[in-house]
Design a protein around this motif. Structure first.
Motif, PDB file in Angstrom:
ATOM      1  N   THR A 148       0.810  -1.220   0.000  1.00  0.00           N
ATOM      2  CA  THR A 148       0.000   0.000   0.000  1.00  0.00           C
ATOM      3  C   THR A 148       0.842   1.269   0.000  1.00  0.00           C
ATOM      4  N   VAL A 149       2.157   1.117   0.112  1.00  0.00           N
ATOM      5  CA  VAL A 149       3.036   2.246   0.373  1.00  0.00           C
ATOM      6  C   VAL A 149       4.018   2.457  -0.771  1.00  0.00           C
ATOM      7  N   MET A 156       7.745   2.674   7.229  1.00  0.00           N
ATOM      8  CA  MET A 156       6.438   2.602   6.572  1.00  0.00           C
ATOM      9  C   MET A 156       6.040   1.175   6.225  1.00  0.00           C
ATOM     10  N   ARG A 158       5.133  -1.106   8.071  1.00  0.00           N
ATOM     11  CA  ARG A 158       4.008  -1.557   8.888  1.00  0.00           C
ATOM     12  C   ARG A 158       2.654  -1.183   8.291  1.00  0.00           C
ATOM     13  N   HIS A 159       2.650  -0.294   7.296  1.00  0.00           N
ATOM     14  CA  HIS A 159       1.387   0.107   6.683  1.00  0.00           C
ATOM     15  C   HIS A 159       0.946  -0.844   5.567  1.00  0.00           C
ATOM     16  N   ASN A 160       1.778  -1.825   5.231  1.00  0.00           N
ATOM     17  CA  ASN A 160       1.358  -2.846   4.278  1.00  0.00           C
ATOM     18  C   ASN A 160       0.427  -3.828   4.986  1.00  0.00           C
ATOM     19  N   HIS A 161      -0.078  -4.813   4.272  1.00  0.00           N
ATOM     20  CA  HIS A 161      -1.167  -5.626   4.823  1.00  0.00           C
ATOM     21  C   HIS A 161      -1.026  -7.056   4.316  1.00  0.00           C
ATOM     22  N   LEU A 211      -8.779  -0.437   4.870  1.00  0.00           N
ATOM     23  CA  LEU A 211      -7.480   0.224   4.864  1.00  0.00           C
ATOM     24  C   LEU A 211      -7.688   1.693   4.552  1.00  0.00           C
ATOM     25  N   ARG A 213      -5.476   3.330   2.893  1.00  0.00           N
ATOM     26  CA  ARG A 213      -4.492   3.558   1.839  1.00  0.00           C
ATOM     27  C   ARG A 213      -4.906   2.824   0.568  1.00  0.00           C
TER      28      ARG A 213
END
Length: 231
Positions: A148-149, A156, A158-161, A211, A213
């Motif tokens: 997502t980044v 950053m 940690r903002h993936n999924h 999410l 994002r």
């Protein structure tokens, strides 16, 4: 044309969502006492996906009650979270894709074309989607690392999924992959849709994941089943 595994989020997903009180996800025991690493409040999506898939492979429905921190089920989910990172390969792939453009780019030296850098869209559509589709056609769900980044900042990551692909539909060039998203819970109508006709171009990955994002692309995450805890 549809394709599906035997996994249904409404039946095989956890009854609780990926929302946890703040507590260390992992506590390392040292001669100087316990050292907490990570934070449950940041989410256990990978652990929940791997655990749900473990229960599915075992032919057992997952427990309905949210586990308390330190319980056997919670500790098992944390171990599966760490497994879902698939270090060092998985972490390196997330970071590599975070630093790639969405579409293909030409790398040149003066007027000379050296090579074409494959973007996130092509790596998803031409590289990993066929593997995910083959797994679903064989009746087996597939864990997806969702990027997502776009950033060179490792913080950053940690903002993936991570979600679980369990079915897909194909209408012309349009694909919709149905997924189990631990952020949403037991909902069979969550998915990611995209057009496969021009993988070299930046592709829009439309989704209704929970999410904040955009989805830039996804890859088939390495997974091996383990026996879930009894009870």
């Amino acid at each position: 044309m549809p394709g599906r595994s035997g996994f249904l989020p409404s039946r095989d997903g956890f009854a609780f969502t990926n929302s946890w009180p703040s507590a260390p996800a992992v506590t390392l025991r040292t001669p100087f006492g316990g050292i907490g690493i990570g934070d449950d409040a940041a989410g256990l999506c990978g652990g929940m996906v791997f655990a749900a898939l473990d229960y599915w492979h075992a032919g057992v429905l997952p427990p309905a009650a949210r586990p308390a921190p330190g319980s056997a089920l919670h500790n098992y989910m944390v171990r599966r979270l760490i497994a879902s990172w698939n270090l060092p390969v998985g972490g390196a792939r997330y970071y590599q894709w975070m630093n790639l453009p969405d579409g293909d780019t030409r790398v040149t030296a003066g007027a000379r074309h050296l090579f074409t850098e494959r973007g996130v869209s092509r790596r998803t559509i031409a590289g990993h989607w066929p593997r995910v589709r083959a797994s679903l056609d064989a009746g087996v769900p597939a864990a997806l690392g969702v990027v997502t980044v776009a950033s060179a900042n490792p913080a950053m990551l940690r903002h993936n999924h991570l979600v679980l692909a369990c079915a897909y539909t194909l209408a012309g060039n349009e694909v919709t992959v149905r997924v189990y998203d631990p952020n949403v819970g037991r909902d069979d109508n969550v998915g990611i849709s995209f057009d496969v006709s021009s993988p070299g171009r930046a592709t829009a990955f439309r989704h209704n994941l929970r999410l904040g994002r955009p989805v830039r692309g996804f890859f088939a995450a390495g997974y091996s089943p383990v026996t879930p805890p009894a009870g």
